[in-house]
Design an enzyme around this catalytic site. Structure first.
Site, mmCIF file in Angstrom:
data_model
loop_
_atom_site.group_PDB
_atom_site.id
_atom_site.type_symbol
_atom_site.label_atom_id
_atom_site.label_comp_id
_atom_site.label_asym_id
_atom_site.label_seq_id
_atom_site.Cartn_x
_atom_site.Cartn_y
_atom_site.Cartn_z
ATOM 1 N N ASP A 1 9.781 -5.476 -4.000
ATOM 2 C CA ASP A 1 8.789 -5.307 -2.943
ATOM 3 C C ASP A 1 7.775 -6.437 -3.094
ATOM 4 O OD1 ASP A 1 6.673 -4.671 -1.338
ATOM 5 O OD2 ASP A 1 6.273 -2.713 -2.240
ATOM 6 N N HIS B 1 3.955 1.264 -4.629
ATOM 7 C CA HIS B 1 3.359 1.753 -3.382
ATOM 8 C C HIS B 1 4.278 2.848 -2.825
ATOM 9 C CE1 HIS B 1 2.236 1.542 0.922
ATOM 10 N NE2 HIS B 1 1.137 0.908 0.566
ATOM 11 N N CYS C 1 -2.143 4.428 -1.383
ATOM 12 C CA CYS C 1 -0.714 4.740 -1.220
ATOM 13 C C CYS C 1 0.024 4.624 -2.542
ATOM 14 C CB CYS C 1 -0.058 3.846 -0.163
ATOM 15 S SG CYS C 1 -0.649 4.166 1.485
ATOM 16 N N LYS D 1 0.068 -9.102 5.945
ATOM 17 C CA LYS D 1 -0.708 -9.393 4.735
ATOM 18 C C LYS D 1 -0.727 -10.887 4.438
ATOM 19 C CE LYS D 1 0.566 -5.010 2.505
ATOM 20 N NZ LYS D 1 -0.551 -4.091 2.738
ATOM 21 N N GLN E 1 2.800 -7.770 -1.647
ATOM 22 C CA GLN E 1 1.559 -8.342 -2.177
ATOM 23 C C GLN E 1 1.771 -9.751 -2.731
ATOM 24 O OE1 GLN E 1 -1.399 -7.082 -1.864
ATOM 25 N NE2 GLN E 1 -0.787 -5.076 -1.099
#
Lengths: 145, 418
Positions: free
Chosen positions: B209, B131, B375, B235, B212
């Protein structure tokens, strides 16, 4: 009948008029909508201060591509001054439909690059901002790029 | 078609879970919204909304250092939120720094750790599927420090090649490996433990990261082998404006502050200051107190369902979506073909119809999907597409909503005359 994706819109999307490259040319411009990635370029040949011929090229959604195709014939023969005076209303009238705030930029991208090529401006056609809630965000993003 | 409704892995029925989310009652296009844009942000259960409301009604005060009861309440809610979210991912609260979102978490590492540890001629290694939040900060750091940014490429099924990782690490100049746990476009679940092990062996620091991953997988941060792990609240059914940077204690201790100001100091002399221990060292200024309280409730909500059950539910939905979508002619799916290898999302394109037009037509039937570059422009260039459409799932989604998506795609094809 679909209110947005009318038959002629789909037709212009699939078979865009005045698309391709123009050689030689007197003016050109390329831009994109950073929010959605629609891309559009234009090549223009002038006779005096009138548009003798033009070609768009790009990729994007049906509205951005069909809009450029639909306005292309009307732009031929216009003077630079006439092009400078075109605004959102011209595109909406040529398209024959109103665009929601989320799709307005898609529809205006073709006119934007033509004005960019002939006037050296990098502004969205007048009549855009206050009706587009994304305008401030788009302007901010454009400044960053 | 294999029935997946009745055999939900969740401890409560999806109907009951749906009733916890007020927004799902909203009608769009005359139908209840089928919200399939969870990879962008998830909806919030009433318990989270009520926790935020209750904080302002009953407990609002600034945290720390005040002697009155309201301040004690607010502090307890803020630190309680930290404890609960830390527990969900198996870390000590003292290593969980509250930030605004995953982007800020990564930028904190860029400014605080990166400027000290990445120098001229060094390499920051990221992947093709990152991303922008895990691309742009490293572009900026590399430009600033005279370092080099390198990408690990992906194969045709959206997977990384660990052999290429080894090759790149062999240069001996890789200072940081920054990689998504789960791709927001391809859905790929990356072998982060393996990546961390190899990177660490080569002397590189590892940032994962997890934006998600945390909402949909059982995540034990220690098992990932990361040095830094970033994720965001909104999220994972929590509020916007709050996220977490987890860092190994030794790193957090060594790092200089990110922002200076109140709350992050131990002592302020006229000309210099000393710092509070982490996490406070990295939390200058009045933080997002209501959001921390809400995030704690969101973590509890997920924990009450059980992250394994959440994962099973979303994997089944993804398998069903892959099966239904592969039956749509002219449709291409990106990422690993098997739901077992991917998170709860499916990105796709449909021949002759731009993703934005797909999203517009889906919206008419109340089906909310995302379209565009997500993104991830470096990835889009590699896939050779201007954008994709993406459906992404959460605990409240159903196979019927997948059916509505497929119906909408068929309508789009009819509109475009295919």
């Amino acid at each position: 009948m679909d209110q947005l994706y009318r038959e002629y819109i789909i037709d212009h999307y699939k078979n865009p008029r005045n698309f391709g490259e123009l050689e030689p040319r007197d003016a050109e411009f390329f831009d994109f909508n950073p929010i959605c990635g629609d891309e559009m370029g234009v090549h223009i040949r002038l006779e005096g201060d009138r548009i003798a011929d033009l070609r768009f090229h790009g990729q994007g959604c049906a509205i951005s591509q069909a809009s450029a195709s639909i306005i292309s014939d009307a732009l031929k023969g216009m003077t630079v001054t006439e092009v400078a005076n075109l605004d959102r209303r011209f595109v909406v009238d040529e398209l024959g439909l109103e665009l929601s705030p989320t799709r307005l930029k898609c529809g205006l991208l073709g006119l934007k690059v033509v004005q960019g090529a002939l006037l050296g401006t990098d502004e969205w056609p007048s009549g855009t901002p206050e009706e587009d809630p994304d305008a401030a965000e788009v302007a901010r993003l454009r400044d960053e790029i | 078609m294999e029935a997946v409704t009745t055999q939900s892995a969740l401890p409560r029925s999806v109907e009951e879970i749906r009733a916890d989310f007020p927004i799902l009652a909203r009608q769009i296009g005359g139908k209840p919204v089928a919200y399939l844009d969870n990879a962008a942000t998830a909806q919030k259960p009433a318990a989270v909304i009520e926790a935020i409301d209750s904080y302002y009604r009953n407990s609002n005060a600034n945290i720390h250092r005040s002697m009155h009861d309201l301040a004690a309440d607010a502090t307890a809610l803020y630190e309680g939120g930290r404890e609960r979210v830390a527990e969900l991912v198996g870390v000590r609260p003292g290593e969980a720094v509250f930030v605004r979102n995953a982007t800020e978490a990564i930028n904190l590492v860029r400014f605080s750790w990166g400027r000290r540890n990445v120098g001229e001629g060094d390499t920051v290694l990221i992947t093709r599927m990152e991303h922008h939040s895990n691309v742009v900060p490293w572009q900026l750091l590399c430009q600033e420090q005279g370092a080099r940014l390198q990408y690990l490429e992906i194969d045709d099924e959206g997977r990384l090649d660990l052999g290429e990782l080894e090759q790149k690490l062999a240069s001996g100049r890789v200072k940081l490996v920054a990689v998504a746990h789960v791709s927001n476009v391809l859905g790929t679940i990356n072998p982060v433990a393996e990546i961390s092990a190899r990177a660490s062996a080569a002397g590189a620091t590892v940032l994962i990261d997890g934006a998600q991953a945390v909402p949909q997988l059982p995540v034990d941060i220690a098992e990932t082998g990361a040095d830094f792990y970033a994720f965001t609240g909104h999220k994972m059914l929590g509020p916007t404006g709050i996220g977490v940077l987890w860092g190994r204690r030794e790193l957090l201790d060594e790092m200089p502050p990110f922002l200076g100001g109140g709350s992050m100091i131990k002592h302020v002399a006229d000309d210099l200051s000393t710092w509070a221990p982490p996490p406070a060292k990295f939390e200058a200024g009045t933080p997002a107190i209501a959001e921390a309280a809400g995030l704690g409730v969101a973590a509890d909500y997920l924990a009450s369902l059980g992250m394994s059950a959440v994962r099973s539910h979303e994997r089944e939905l993804t398998a069903y979506a892959l099966e239904r979508l592969s039956g749509v002619s002219g449709l291409q799916i990106y990422g690993p073909p098997d739901a077992a290898d991917r998170g709860g999302l499916v990105s796709f394109t449909l021949d002759g119809i731009h993703p934005h037009d797909l999203a517009e037509i889906c919206n008419r039937g109340g089906v909310a999907i995302r379209a565009g570059h997500h993104c991830a422009q470096p990835l889009m260039r590699s896939l050779g597409v201007p954008g994709t459409a993406r459906a992404s799932f959460s605990v409240y989604n159903t196979p019927e909503e997948v059916d509505r998506l497929v119906d909408a795609l068929e309508q789009a094809k009819a509109v475009f005359g295919d």
